[in-house]
Design a protein around this motif. Structure first.
Motif, short mmCIF file in Angstrom:
data_model
loop_
_atom_site.label_atom_id
_atom_site.label_comp_id
_atom_site.label_asym_id
_atom_site.label_seq_id
_atom_site.Cartn_x
_atom_site.Cartn_y
_atom_site.Cartn_z
N ALA A 107 67.16 5.44 -0.66
CA ALA A 107 66.00 5.37 -1.56
C ALA A 107 64.84 4.62 -0.92
CB ALA A 107 66.40 4.70 -2.88
N VAL A 108 65.16 3.54 -0.19
CA VAL A 108 64.11 2.78 0.48
C VAL A 108 63.48 3.60 1.60
CG1 VAL A 108 63.71 0.78 1.99
CG2 VAL A 108 64.97 0.51 -0.13
N ARG A 109 64.33 4.31 2.36
CA ARG A 109 63.79 5.17 3.42
C ARG A 109 62.85 6.23 2.84
NH1 ARG A 109 61.96 5.08 8.04
NH2 ARG A 109 60.27 5.40 6.55
N ALA A 110 63.20 6.80 1.72
CA ALA A 110 62.37 7.83 1.11
C ALA A 110 61.04 7.26 0.62
CB ALA A 110 63.11 8.50 -0.04
N ALA A 111 61.06 5.98 0.22
CA ALA A 111 59.86 5.39 -0.36
C ALA A 111 58.93 4.76 0.68
CB ALA A 111 60.26 4.32 -1.39
N LEU A 112 59.47 4.38 1.82
CA LEU A 112 58.64 3.74 2.84
C LEU A 112 57.72 4.76 3.52
CD1 LEU A 112 61.22 1.42 4.64
CD2 LEU A 112 59.24 0.67 3.32
N PRO A 113 56.58 4.33 4.02
CA PRO A 113 55.76 5.23 4.83
C PRO A 113 56.54 5.77 6.01
CG PRO A 113 54.55 3.22 4.29
CD PRO A 113 55.97 2.99 3.85
N ALA A 114 56.24 6.96 6.43
CA ALA A 114 56.99 7.60 7.51
C ALA A 114 56.91 6.82 8.81
CB ALA A 114 56.48 9.02 7.72
N ASP A 115 55.84 6.03 9.00
CA ASP A 115 55.69 5.32 10.27
C ASP A 115 56.33 3.93 10.25
OD1 ASP A 115 53.91 4.15 8.52
OD2 ASP A 115 52.22 4.11 9.91
N VAL A 116 57.07 3.61 9.20
CA VAL A 116 57.81 2.35 9.16
C VAL A 116 59.25 2.63 9.53
CG1 VAL A 116 58.66 0.47 7.71
CG2 VAL A 116 56.31 1.28 7.44
N TYR A 117 59.73 1.95 10.55
CA TYR A 117 61.09 2.16 11.04
C TYR A 117 62.10 1.48 10.12
CZ TYR A 117 65.19 1.54 14.11
OH TYR A 117 66.45 1.51 14.65
N LEU A 118 63.11 2.21 9.69
CA LEU A 118 64.23 1.64 8.95
C LEU A 118 65.42 1.53 9.89
CD1 LEU A 118 65.36 0.85 6.03
CD2 LEU A 118 66.49 3.07 6.15
N TRP A 119 65.85 0.30 10.17
CA TRP A 119 67.00 0.09 11.03
C TRP A 119 68.22 -0.26 10.18
CZ3 TRP A 119 68.65 -4.79 10.07
CH2 TRP A 119 67.69 -5.74 9.69
N VAL A 120 69.39 -0.03 10.75
CA VAL A 120 70.65 -0.33 10.07
C VAL A 120 71.51 -1.15 11.00
CG1 VAL A 120 72.73 0.60 8.97
CG2 VAL A 120 70.53 1.83 8.76
N ASN A 121 71.95 -2.31 10.52
CA ASN A 121 72.90 -3.13 11.27
C ASN A 121 74.31 -2.80 10.83
OD1 ASN A 121 71.18 -4.58 12.91
ND2 ASN A 121 71.21 -6.44 11.65
N ALA A 122 75.18 -2.51 11.78
CA ALA A 122 76.59 -2.30 11.44
C ALA A 122 77.15 -3.59 10.83
CB ALA A 122 77.37 -1.92 12.69
N ALA A 123 77.90 -3.45 9.75
CA ALA A 123 78.47 -4.61 9.08
C ALA A 123 79.61 -5.20 9.90
CB ALA A 123 78.98 -4.21 7.70
N ASP A 124 79.61 -6.54 10.02
CA ASP A 124 80.66 -7.21 10.79
C ASP A 124 82.03 -6.88 10.22
OD1 ASP A 124 78.84 -8.36 12.47
OD2 ASP A 124 78.83 -10.31 11.46
N GLY A 125 82.93 -6.47 11.09
CA GLY A 125 84.30 -6.21 10.67
C GLY A 125 84.54 -4.89 9.98
N HIS A 126 83.48 -4.10 9.79
CA HIS A 126 83.66 -2.82 9.09
C HIS A 126 83.86 -1.70 10.10
CE1 HIS A 126 83.25 0.02 5.79
NE2 HIS A 126 82.48 0.75 6.57
N ARG A 127 84.86 -0.88 9.88
CA ARG A 127 85.12 0.27 10.74
C ARG A 127 84.51 1.51 10.08
NH1 ARG A 127 88.77 -0.17 14.84
NH2 ARG A 127 89.90 -2.15 15.01
N TYR A 128 83.75 2.26 10.84
CA TYR A 128 83.05 3.43 10.31
C TYR A 128 83.79 4.71 10.69
CZ TYR A 128 79.15 0.29 9.38
OH TYR A 128 78.37 -0.73 8.91
N THR A 129 84.01 5.56 9.70
CA THR A 129 84.51 6.89 10.00
C THR A 129 83.38 7.69 10.63
OG1 THR A 129 83.84 7.83 7.88
CG2 THR A 129 86.02 6.76 7.97
N ALA A 130 83.72 8.82 11.21
CA ALA A 130 82.70 9.67 11.80
C ALA A 130 81.69 10.10 10.75
CB ALA A 130 83.35 10.89 12.45
#
Length: 283
Positions: free
Chosen positions: A155-178
């Motif tokens: 929702a935040v990505r959709a609302a931000l201006p297109a030229d604002v970078y949205l980064w994501v930090n992997a959560a400590d200790g969390h394993r991500y599926t594909a």
């Protein structure tokens, strides 16, 4: 010489109580706050005097939230106006008023902002981002990649201006599926750099040569994650320790560390915006 300084004073208090943060809702005593203010003012005086005649860039990485404290706001304004300073930025949750930025040099100041769902309403956070855009302040926005945050991040990505970078930090200790990794990568095409630690033992890194970490008492280390002391900022003893050197750690898994590895292309990706995490071109 171009020198990037990552400054972290003794401040450890935060107004948020994020369950993934060890400093959530921590309160500094008045004495601790006075000590943090004195340490920061000493650092700003050093940067203003610039005794080594360097081109400086500064990123404040406080354990707590700095911009709720007037001395951090004052420091960003003052440093932004220095002719020998290329960038001054801070990691922040944006839980503060923003009109003070009108007094800063918007060509120099920048914010690395993090959205914490459950701590602040999305509409409130987005209003603050909109105010930064109105003021002409460079900023990036990010979120911790926890499963419960995905809907809010979208929702935040959709609302931000297109030229604002949205980064994501992997959560400590969390394993991500594909599938989970694909979901987060759809929001942040650079998420792959965060989701897996980077082998760094023996790798060339700019820290300790053109990038240093400074504590409140002036102790200089190559980065926040290597405890070896290079010297002290205020007596100049750190200068003799600045040289190319390989990383002594097995792996690096934090952006403020691995972004400086010469084995990764991130200085090209973030050219002109390494400290505030703003890519030269949005992926």
């Amino acid at each position: 010489m171009n020198l990037s300084v990552l400054y972290r004073g003794p401040l450890a208090s935060c107004n948020y109580d994020c369950p993934y943060c060890p400093f959530a809702k921590r309160r500094d005593s008045r004495a601790e706050l006075r000590a943090d203010r004195a340490a920061l003012e000493r650092f700003v005086d050093w940067a203003t005097r610039n005794p080594d005649d360097d081109r400086l860039s500064v990123l404040f990485t406080p354990w707590g939230e700095g911009l709720t404290r007037s001395w951090y706001r004052d420091a960003l304004v003052r440093l932004s106006r220095l002719p020998h300073l290329d960038r001054v930025a801070i990691q922040t949750n944006l839980a503060c008023r923003l009109d003070w930025l009108a007094d800063a040099d918007r060509r120099t100041v920048a914010l690395w902002a993090t959205y914490h769902p459950g701590q602040v309403g999305r509409a409130t956070f987005l209003r603050r981002c909109a105010r930064l855009t109105e003021l002409g302040v460079r900023f990036s926005v990010g979120v911790v990649g926890l499963p419960d945050h995905l809907t809010e991040a979208r929702a935040v990505r959709a609302a931000l201006p297109a030229d604002v970078y949205l980064w994501v930090n992997a959560a400590d200790g969390h394993r991500y599926t594909a599938e989970q990794e694909a979901d987060w990568t759809a929001l942040d095409p650079l998420f792959g750099y965060s989701v897996r630690p980077h082998t760094s033992a023996g790798a060339s890194c700019r820290t300790g040569e053109t990038v240093i970490s400074v504590r409140g008492d002036g102790t200089v280390r190559r980065c926040h994650f290597v405890e070896t002391v290079l010297g002290n900022l205020y007596d100049g003893s750190y200068r003799s320790g600045l040289r190319p050197r390989p990383c002594p750690l097995a792996a690096c898994d934090c952006h403020i560390g691995y972004v400086h590895l010469e084995t990764l292309p991130l200085y090209e990706v973030f050219a002109g915006g390494v400290l505030e995490r703003v890519p030269a071109r949005l992926p």
